[in-house]
Design a protein around this motif. Sequence first.
Motif, PDB file in Angstrom:
ATOM      1  N   PHE A  53       0.843  -1.192   0.000  1.00  0.00           N
ATOM      2  CA  PHE A  53       0.000   0.000   0.000  1.00  0.00           C
ATOM      3  C   PHE A  53       0.880   1.244   0.000  1.00  0.00           C
ATOM      4  CE2 PHE A  53       0.627  -1.168   4.435  1.00  0.00           C
ATOM      5  CZ  PHE A  53       0.950   0.021   5.051  1.00  0.00           C
ATOM      6  N   VAL A  54       0.431   2.265  -0.726  1.00  0.00           N
ATOM      7  CA  VAL A  54       1.090   3.568  -0.779  1.00  0.00           C
ATOM      8  C   VAL A  54      -0.012   4.613  -0.641  1.00  0.00           C
ATOM      9  CG1 VAL A  54       2.565   5.121  -2.099  1.00  0.00           C
ATOM     10  CG2 VAL A  54       2.873   2.647  -2.314  1.00  0.00           C
ATOM     11  N   VAL A  55      -0.010   5.333   0.478  1.00  0.00           N
ATOM     12  CA  VAL A  55      -1.135   6.198   0.827  1.00  0.00           C
ATOM     13  C   VAL A  55      -0.616   7.510   1.389  1.00  0.00           C
ATOM     14  CG1 VAL A  55      -3.134   6.465   2.343  1.00  0.00           C
ATOM     15  CG2 VAL A  55      -2.664   4.254   1.293  1.00  0.00           C
ATOM     16  N   ARG A  56      -1.206   8.608   0.917  1.00  0.00           N
ATOM     17  CA  ARG A  56      -0.945   9.910   1.534  1.00  0.00           C
ATOM     18  C   ARG A  56      -2.051  10.189   2.533  1.00  0.00           C
ATOM     19  NH1 ARG A  56      -0.694  15.951  -1.365  1.00  0.00           N
ATOM     20  NH2 ARG A  56      -0.245  17.086   0.581  1.00  0.00           N
ATOM     21  N   GLY A  57      -1.677  10.638   3.748  1.00  0.00           N
ATOM     22  CA  GLY A  57      -2.702  10.891   4.738  1.00  0.00           C
ATOM     23  C   GLY A  57      -2.170  11.520   6.001  1.00  0.00           C
ATOM     24  N   ASN A  58      -3.067  11.684   6.953  1.00  0.00           N
ATOM     25  CA  ASN A  58      -2.756  12.302   8.245  1.00  0.00           C
ATOM     26  C   ASN A  58      -3.037  11.309   9.364  1.00  0.00           C
ATOM     27  OD1 ASN A  58      -2.332  14.925   6.962  1.00  0.00           O
ATOM     28  ND2 ASN A  58      -4.564  14.978   6.747  1.00  0.00           N
ATOM     29  N   ILE A  59      -2.325  11.482  10.472  1.00  0.00           N
ATOM     30  CA  ILE A  59      -2.529  10.621  11.646  1.00  0.00           C
ATOM     31  C   ILE A  59      -3.653  11.203  12.492  1.00  0.00           C
ATOM     32  CG2 ILE A  59      -1.482   9.673  13.730  1.00  0.00           C
ATOM     33  CD1 ILE A  59       1.233   9.848  12.367  1.00  0.00           C
ATOM     34  N   THR A  70      -5.914  10.982   2.328  1.00  0.00           N
ATOM     35  CA  THR A  70      -6.386  11.954   1.340  1.00  0.00           C
ATOM     36  C   THR A  70      -6.143  11.476  -0.082  1.00  0.00           C
ATOM     37  OG1 THR A  70      -4.265  13.118   1.517  1.00  0.00           O
ATOM     38  CG2 THR A  70      -6.069  13.897   2.908  1.00  0.00           C
ATOM     39  N   ARG A  71      -5.258  10.497  -0.259  1.00  0.00           N
ATOM     40  CA  ARG A  71      -5.046   9.915  -1.587  1.00  0.00           C
ATOM     41  C   ARG A  71      -4.478   8.513  -1.438  1.00  0.00           C
ATOM     42  NH1 ARG A  71      -2.178  12.701  -6.881  1.00  0.00           N
ATOM     43  NH2 ARG A  71      -2.730  11.047  -8.358  1.00  0.00           N
ATOM     44  N   VAL A  72      -5.118   7.553  -2.070  1.00  0.00           N
ATOM     45  CA  VAL A  72      -4.644   6.175  -2.071  1.00  0.00           C
ATOM     46  C   VAL A  72      -4.007   5.910  -3.437  1.00  0.00           C
ATOM     47  CG1 VAL A  72      -5.281   3.748  -1.849  1.00  0.00           C
ATOM     48  CG2 VAL A  72      -6.454   5.474  -0.459  1.00  0.00           C
ATOM     49  N   THR A  86     -11.724  11.623   1.384  1.00  0.00           N
ATOM     50  CA  THR A  86     -10.890  10.926   2.365  1.00  0.00           C
ATOM     51  C   THR A  86     -11.358   9.494   2.566  1.00  0.00           C
ATOM     52  OG1 THR A  86     -12.250  11.684   4.226  1.00  0.00           O
ATOM     53  CG2 THR A  86     -10.350  13.061   3.615  1.00  0.00           C
ATOM     54  N   SER A  87     -10.409   8.643   2.901  1.00  0.00           N
ATOM     55  CA  SER A  87     -10.689   7.271   3.315  1.00  0.00           C
ATOM     56  C   SER A  87     -10.036   7.067   4.672  1.00  0.00           C
ATOM     57  CB  SER A  87     -10.135   6.264   2.298  1.00  0.00           C
ATOM     58  OG  SER A  87     -10.689   6.481   1.023  1.00  0.00           O
ATOM     59  N   ARG A  88     -10.441   6.033   5.364  1.00  0.00           N
ATOM     60  CA  ARG A  88      -9.860   5.762   6.678  1.00  0.00           C
ATOM     61  C   ARG A  88      -9.348   4.336   6.735  1.00  0.00           C
ATOM     62  NH1 ARG A  88     -13.224   8.795  11.535  1.00  0.00           N
ATOM     63  NH2 ARG A  88     -12.915  10.921  10.742  1.00  0.00           N
ATOM     64  N   GLY A  89      -8.288   4.158   7.504  1.00  0.00           N
ATOM     65  CA  GLY A  89      -7.721   2.833   7.675  1.00  0.00           C
ATOM     66  C   GLY A  89      -6.778   2.822   8.865  1.00  0.00           C
TER      67      GLY A  89
END
Length: 304
Positions: free
Chosen positions: A200-206, A225-227, A242-245
Amino acid sequence: MPALGVWINAIWILLFASFDAAFSSYSEDQCSWRGSGLSQQQGSVEQISLHCSEGTLDWLYPKGALRLTLSPRLPSVAVGPGGSSSGLITACVKPSEQFHGAQLYLERDGVLELLVGDRLESSPPPRVRCFSRLPGERVALFLQATPHQDISRRIASFRYELRGDWTARLSLDSNPISSEEACRPCNNTEILMAVCTSDFVVRGNIRSVVEDDNLRAAVIKVSATRVFRQKYALFTGNSRLTSRGEVRTLLQCGVKPGPGSFLFTGRVHFGEAWLGCAPRYKDFQRAYTIAKAAQQIPCELPVD
């Protein structure tokens, strides 16, 4: 006249012995083996060869022993996150929470090492155990039944994974690699390679970090914010933006929630996302731009 309990035990034995041949099976497509020990002699050892890089084993009513040869169909060169090729293979086994009736050993050059013991009902769930195999090293798993007088339902069941040397950073063994190596930030070369090879390669926030003492892991809750890529549906959501994981990492790394955007990369380990390299997104952008200008990027990524 025999006691009622004796008759019940006899009926159970006849019932399961009658379908034992049909129950024992190996599915190469699903990489799973299921079987019953009722047809085995007390001291017999059944030889089984596991050719898949991941799969499951379910042994009903363990009796005798199973010797599992690990012959995975892996790429001829196992490449780590830094582009190295050591040929090292890391294997992990995850026993089921109801693992009963047997003991699992690692057999390395004829020497046995206990990985998973037969557990009591009150025992905590067994942990994931990992080990490594060098090229040419003879390694197998030896599953030995524990004698029991009763005929209550017992199943020795576990999942297994065999991977290249990159999984050393994911080890959850009781003898893990040092915290310094496991928690070391990735350099630019490792980051760029992780973008190409990760599950997986994902841009996001904690959003938050929750400590799981039983798993000995920190669970990082991520708003993505981007998968860019994901092997499984790890990051999902109803929002278009947005997605969550969740991403796990070793507890000793001391991950804390903080502001800013990150690039999360890593591997799927028994169905869960485990962190590999996670630079701040602006630092990744800088490294990617420099490498692309020098024509040294291992793969393309549509960066902002």
